[in-house]
Design a protein around this motif. Structure first.
Motif, mmCIF file in Angstrom:
data_model
loop_
_atom_site.group_PDB
_atom_site.id
_atom_site.type_symbol
_atom_site.label_atom_id
_atom_site.label_comp_id
_atom_site.label_asym_id
_atom_site.label_seq_id
_atom_site.Cartn_x
_atom_site.Cartn_y
_atom_site.Cartn_z
ATOM 1 N N LYS A 19 -4.181 -4.247 7.702
ATOM 2 C CA LYS A 19 -4.212 -5.554 7.049
ATOM 3 C C LYS A 19 -5.402 -5.683 6.106
ATOM 4 O O LYS A 19 -5.286 -6.233 5.014
ATOM 5 N N PHE A 20 -6.543 -5.175 6.521
ATOM 6 C CA PHE A 20 -7.734 -5.238 5.681
ATOM 7 C C PHE A 20 -7.544 -4.425 4.398
ATOM 8 O O PHE A 20 -7.806 -4.913 3.297
ATOM 9 N N LEU A 21 -7.070 -3.200 4.522
ATOM 10 C CA LEU A 21 -6.928 -2.332 3.359
ATOM 11 C C LEU A 21 -5.896 -2.847 2.369
ATOM 12 O O LEU A 21 -6.036 -2.640 1.163
ATOM 13 N N ARG A 22 -4.880 -3.544 2.861
ATOM 14 C CA ARG A 22 -3.852 -4.088 1.960
ATOM 15 C C ARG A 22 -4.422 -5.147 1.008
ATOM 16 O O ARG A 22 -3.821 -5.447 -0.013
ATOM 17 N N LYS A 23 -5.590 -5.696 1.319
ATOM 18 C CA LYS A 23 -6.242 -6.649 0.424
ATOM 19 C C LYS A 23 -6.821 -5.956 -0.812
ATOM 20 O O LYS A 23 -7.027 -6.584 -1.837
ATOM 21 N N VAL A 32 -2.051 5.899 4.565
ATOM 22 C CA VAL A 32 -2.413 6.327 3.208
ATOM 23 C C VAL A 32 -2.341 5.138 2.255
ATOM 24 O O VAL A 32 -1.353 4.410 2.226
ATOM 25 N N PHE A 33 -3.408 4.967 1.483
ATOM 26 C CA PHE A 33 -3.492 3.903 0.477
ATOM 27 C C PHE A 33 -3.929 4.499 -0.851
ATOM 28 O O PHE A 33 -4.584 5.548 -0.888
ATOM 29 N N SER A 81 5.767 3.187 -0.937
ATOM 30 C CA SER A 81 4.733 2.272 -1.419
ATOM 31 C C SER A 81 5.336 0.899 -1.679
ATOM 32 O O SER A 81 6.485 0.765 -2.073
ATOM 33 N N SER A 82 4.515 -0.119 -1.482
ATOM 34 C CA SER A 82 4.963 -1.501 -1.628
ATOM 35 C C SER A 82 4.718 -2.029 -3.029
ATOM 36 O O SER A 82 4.837 -3.209 -3.272
#
Length: 87
Positions: A19-23, A32-33, A81-82
């Motif tokens: 959740k943090f990394l999606r910011k 993976v981001f 990927s989103s």
């Protein structure tokens, strides 16, 4: 700068880290981001991540590329990927 971040954290912390990394970045696959960050955004991300993980148990690897490097992204199979952004 372009960023690829991969992590391996204890399952107790996976949801918080995700959740943090999606910011900051685009979720590409499990753990993976990718995305683009300024230097200050990257520093803020690292400081906050250190608070979320346990450094003696968890691992986060960050690959950063300056903007002059041409990085090609190619997906074989399903693109999870989103976001349509490529780095």
């Amino acid at each position: 700068m372009k960023i690829i971040l991969v992590y391996d954290v204890n399952e107790k912390r996976v949801t918080k880290v995700l959740k943090f990394l999606r910011k900051f970045l685009v979720w590409v696959q499990n753990s993976v981001f990718e995305g683009e960050l300024t230097y200050s955004e990257l520093e803020k991300l690292k400081v906050s991540l250190k608070r979320l993980i346990k450094e003696e148990e968890d691992s986060v690897v960050i690959f950063s590329f300056n903007d002059s490097v041409d990085v090609k992204r190619e997906v074989l199979g399903l693109d999870k990927s989103s976001d349509d952004r490529n780095i």
